[in-house]
Design an enzyme around this catalytic site. Structure first.
Site, PDB file in Angstrom:
ATOM      1  N   CYS A  93      -2.186 -10.492   5.596  1.00  0.00           N
ATOM      2  CA  CYS A  93      -1.578  -9.695   4.529  1.00  0.00           C
ATOM      3  C   CYS A  93      -1.722  -8.225   4.876  1.00  0.00           C
ATOM      4  O   CYS A  93      -2.759  -7.768   5.345  1.00  0.00           O
ATOM      5  CB  CYS A  93      -2.181 -10.047   3.174  1.00  0.00           C
ATOM      6  SG  CYS A  93      -3.348  -8.891   2.499  1.00  0.00           S
ATOM      7  N   GLU A  94      -0.633  -7.505   4.693  1.00  0.00           N
ATOM      8  CA  GLU A  94      -0.616  -6.116   5.142  1.00  0.00           C
ATOM      9  C   GLU A  94      -1.386  -5.189   4.210  1.00  0.00           C
ATOM     10  O   GLU A  94      -1.660  -4.050   4.556  1.00  0.00           O
ATOM     11  CB  GLU A  94       0.824  -5.616   5.316  1.00  0.00           C
ATOM     12  CG  GLU A  94       1.621  -5.481   4.047  1.00  0.00           C
ATOM     13  CD  GLU A  94       3.058  -5.048   4.318  1.00  0.00           C
ATOM     14  OE1 GLU A  94       3.506  -5.126   5.471  1.00  0.00           O
ATOM     15  OE2 GLU A  94       3.718  -4.621   3.357  1.00  0.00           O
ATOM     16  N   HIS A  95      -1.725  -5.679   3.018  1.00  0.00           N
ATOM     17  CA  HIS A  95      -2.467  -4.816   2.090  1.00  0.00           C
ATOM     18  C   HIS A  95      -3.949  -4.743   2.421  1.00  0.00           C
ATOM     19  O   HIS A  95      -4.577  -3.712   2.247  1.00  0.00           O
ATOM     20  CB  HIS A  95      -2.313  -5.327   0.652  1.00  0.00           C
ATOM     21  CG  HIS A  95      -0.909  -5.242   0.157  1.00  0.00           C
ATOM     22  ND1 HIS A  95      -0.310  -6.230  -0.590  1.00  0.00           N
ATOM     23  CD2 HIS A  95       0.027  -4.291   0.335  1.00  0.00           C
ATOM     24  CE1 HIS A  95       0.925  -5.880  -0.870  1.00  0.00           C
ATOM     25  NE2 HIS A  95       1.159  -4.714  -0.315  1.00  0.00           N
ATOM     26  N   HIS A  96      -4.509  -5.889   2.832  1.00  0.00           N
ATOM     27  CA  HIS A  96      -5.955  -5.933   3.056  1.00  0.00           C
ATOM     28  C   HIS A  96      -6.331  -6.318   4.483  1.00  0.00           C
ATOM     29  O   HIS A  96      -7.505  -6.350   4.819  1.00  0.00           O
ATOM     30  CB  HIS A  96      -6.601  -6.948   2.094  1.00  0.00           C
ATOM     31  CG  HIS A  96      -6.372  -6.645   0.649  1.00  0.00           C
ATOM     32  ND1 HIS A  96      -5.328  -7.182  -0.069  1.00  0.00           N
ATOM     33  CD2 HIS A  96      -7.042  -5.843  -0.219  1.00  0.00           C
ATOM     34  CE1 HIS A  96      -5.370  -6.733  -1.319  1.00  0.00           C
ATOM     35  NE2 HIS A  96      -6.403  -5.920  -1.436  1.00  0.00           N
ATOM     36  N   GLN A 127       4.152 -12.158   2.149  1.00  0.00           N
ATOM     37  CA  GLN A 127       4.691 -13.520   2.214  1.00  0.00           C
ATOM     38  C   GLN A 127       6.200 -13.546   1.937  1.00  0.00           C
ATOM     39  O   GLN A 127       6.946 -14.281   2.577  1.00  0.00           O
ATOM     40  CB  GLN A 127       3.947 -14.416   1.223  1.00  0.00           C
ATOM     41  CG  GLN A 127       4.325 -15.881   1.396  1.00  0.00           C
ATOM     42  CD  GLN A 127       3.518 -16.793   0.515  1.00  0.00           C
ATOM     43  OE1 GLN A 127       2.341 -16.529   0.249  1.00  0.00           O
ATOM     44  NE2 GLN A 127       4.125 -17.870   0.053  1.00  0.00           N
ATOM     45  N   HIS A 173      -3.991 -16.885  -0.088  1.00  0.00           N
ATOM     46  CA  HIS A 173      -4.299 -15.530   0.392  1.00  0.00           C
ATOM     47  C   HIS A 173      -5.796 -15.264   0.267  1.00  0.00           C
ATOM     48  O   HIS A 173      -6.339 -15.300  -0.842  1.00  0.00           O
ATOM     49  CB  HIS A 173      -3.522 -14.489  -0.433  1.00  0.00           C
ATOM     50  CG  HIS A 173      -2.055 -14.491  -0.148  1.00  0.00           C
ATOM     51  ND1 HIS A 173      -1.407 -13.427   0.436  1.00  0.00           N
ATOM     52  CD2 HIS A 173      -1.113 -15.436  -0.343  1.00  0.00           C
ATOM     53  CE1 HIS A 173      -0.125 -13.716   0.587  1.00  0.00           C
ATOM     54  NE2 HIS A 173       0.091 -14.918   0.113  1.00  0.00           N
ATOM     55  N   CYS A 203      -7.243 -12.582   0.356  1.00  0.00           N
ATOM     56  CA  CYS A 203      -7.525 -11.391  -0.472  1.00  0.00           C
ATOM     57  C   CYS A 203      -7.578 -11.746  -1.955  1.00  0.00           C
ATOM     58  O   CYS A 203      -8.066 -10.971  -2.766  1.00  0.00           O
ATOM     59  CB  CYS A 203      -6.504 -10.286  -0.210  1.00  0.00           C
ATOM     60  SG  CYS A 203      -4.825 -10.688  -0.704  1.00  0.00           S
TER      61      CYS A 203
HETATM   62  N1  LIG Z   1       3.810  -9.690  -3.319  1.00  0.00           N
HETATM   63  C1  LIG Z   1       2.776  -9.867  -2.497  1.00  0.00           C
HETATM   64  N2  LIG Z   1       1.593  -9.351  -2.817  1.00  0.00           N
HETATM   65  C2  LIG Z   1       0.573  -9.563  -1.986  1.00  0.00           C
HETATM   66  C3  LIG Z   1       0.670 -10.284  -0.798  1.00  0.00           C
HETATM   67  N3  LIG Z   1      -0.546 -10.297  -0.204  1.00  0.00           N
HETATM   68  C4  LIG Z   1      -1.373  -9.602  -1.003  1.00  0.00           C
HETATM   69  N4  LIG Z   1      -0.708  -9.146  -2.102  1.00  0.00           N
HETATM   70  C5  LIG Z   1      -1.130  -8.368  -3.259  1.00  0.00           C
HETATM   71  O1  LIG Z   1      -1.063  -7.009  -2.977  1.00  0.00           O
HETATM   72  C6  LIG Z   1      -1.642  -6.342  -4.099  1.00  0.00           C
HETATM   73  C7  LIG Z   1      -2.249  -5.034  -3.675  1.00  0.00           C
HETATM   74  O2  LIG Z   1      -2.653  -4.442  -4.859  1.00  0.00           O
HETATM   75  P1  LIG Z   1      -3.510  -3.100  -4.977  1.00  0.00           P
HETATM   76  O3  LIG Z   1      -3.786  -2.877  -6.434  1.00  0.00           O
HETATM   77  O4  LIG Z   1      -2.835  -2.017  -4.187  1.00  0.00           O
HETATM   78  O5  LIG Z   1      -4.822  -3.478  -4.167  1.00  0.00           O
HETATM   79  P2  LIG Z   1      -6.239  -4.006  -4.724  1.00  0.00           P
HETATM   80  O6  LIG Z   1      -6.868  -2.985  -5.586  1.00  0.00           O
HETATM   81  O7  LIG Z   1      -7.028  -4.456  -3.526  1.00  0.00           O
HETATM   82  O8  LIG Z   1      -5.765  -5.244  -5.624  1.00  0.00           O
HETATM   83  P3  LIG Z   1      -6.563  -6.567  -6.050  1.00  0.00           P
HETATM   84  O9  LIG Z   1      -6.310  -7.588  -4.982  1.00  0.00           O
HETATM   85  O10 LIG Z   1      -5.948  -6.947  -7.367  1.00  0.00           O
HETATM   86  O11 LIG Z   1      -8.024  -6.235  -6.158  1.00  0.00           O
HETATM   87  C8  LIG Z   1      -2.582  -7.344  -4.707  1.00  0.00           C
HETATM   88  O12 LIG Z   1      -2.082  -7.692  -5.981  1.00  0.00           O
HETATM   89  C9  LIG Z   1      -2.507  -8.549  -3.744  1.00  0.00           C
HETATM   90  O13 LIG Z   1      -2.687  -9.793  -4.422  1.00  0.00           O
HETATM   91  C10 LIG Z   1       1.949 -10.822  -0.476  1.00  0.00           C
HETATM   92  O14 LIG Z   1       2.149 -11.463   0.558  1.00  0.00           O
HETATM   93  N5  LIG Z   1       2.958 -10.599  -1.354  1.00  0.00           N
HETATM   94 ZN   LIG Z   2      -3.986  -8.907   0.535  1.00  0.00          ZN
END
Ligand SMILES: Nc1nc2c(ncn2[C@@H]2O[C@H](COP(=O)(O)OP(=O)(O)OP(=O)(O)O)[C@@H](O)[C@H]2O)c(=O)[nH]1
Ligand SMILES: [Zn+2]
Length: 192
Positions: free
Chosen positions: A76-79, A118, A146, A148
């Protein structure tokens, strides 16, 4: 190609930043290992996965082909934590444009080996098949867990995210879509 030296420096800095000693026995090779791992895990960035569909068979088959339960591992590109599960890819070829079954799995793998969402992963697979094979339709379903959402943050282990991308006849025909979803083993959640 990834810059492994840069990754090594960054991993070393992360280890220091979390209060670890990057010189201790168990960690001294970790930056190198992580660099090699990222090279492998992100190998899809330096390729165009749709190239796997360049060659195809001149087979006169115009019925549905479904490869299901393709194991999938992505990041996942966010974490930069893994998400993993299964991909199901169905398409209805046009005459003379049937691809090798393994090529569908290779396309999935190529796009998965990138920092991903995803949803985007699902669409990229469908679009690559549409562009290269010009089939009557494509349906891609991905179900994944996921990390994360499992080991941190909202902590919901066992939750699954299901995404689908439908193109061509799968988008226009409820019956065709329902047939594919039944073969995959899902009630079609998609309605017109
Ligand atoms: N739509 C989507 N969201 C994703 C995917 N992988 C991770 N995420 C979400 O990306 C979001 C990033 O949210 P942020 O609020 O910026 O980050 P954060 O504070 O780490 O969020 P939390 O996971 O809620 O603690 C989270 O809600 C994750 O669940 C994906 O493949 N698709
Ligand atoms: Zn993530």
């Amino acid at each position: 190609m990834v810059d492994k030296e840069k990754i090594e420096i960054a991993v070393r800095m992360i280890l220091e930043a979390i209060g670890e000693d990057p010189e201790r026995e168990g960690l001294k090779d970790t930056p190198k290992r992580v660099a090699r791992m990222y090279e492998e895990v992100f190998a899809g960035l330096s390729q165009d996965p749709s190239e796997h569909l360049e060659r195809y068979f001149a087979e006169e088959h115009e019925e549905m082909v479904l490869v299901k339960d393709i194991p999938l591992y992505s990041m996942c590109e966010h974490h930069l934590l893994p998400f993993y599960g299964k991909a199901h890819v169905a398409y209805i070829p046009r005459k003379g444009k049937v691809t090798g079954l393994s090529k569908l799995a290779r396309v999935v793998e190529g796009f998965a080996k990138r920092p991903q969402l995803q949803e985007r992963l699902t669409s990229q697979i469908a679009d690559a098949i549409m562009e290269r094979l010009n089939p009557r339709g494509v349906l891609v379903v991905i179900e994944a867990e996921h990390m994360c959402m499992t080991m941190r943050g909202v902590k919901k282990p066992g939750s699954k995210t299901i995404t689908s991308a439908v193109r061509g006849i799968f988008a226009t025909s409820v019956a065709t879509r329902a047939e594919a979803m039944a073969l995959i083993g899902h009630q079609s959640p998609l309605r017109d």
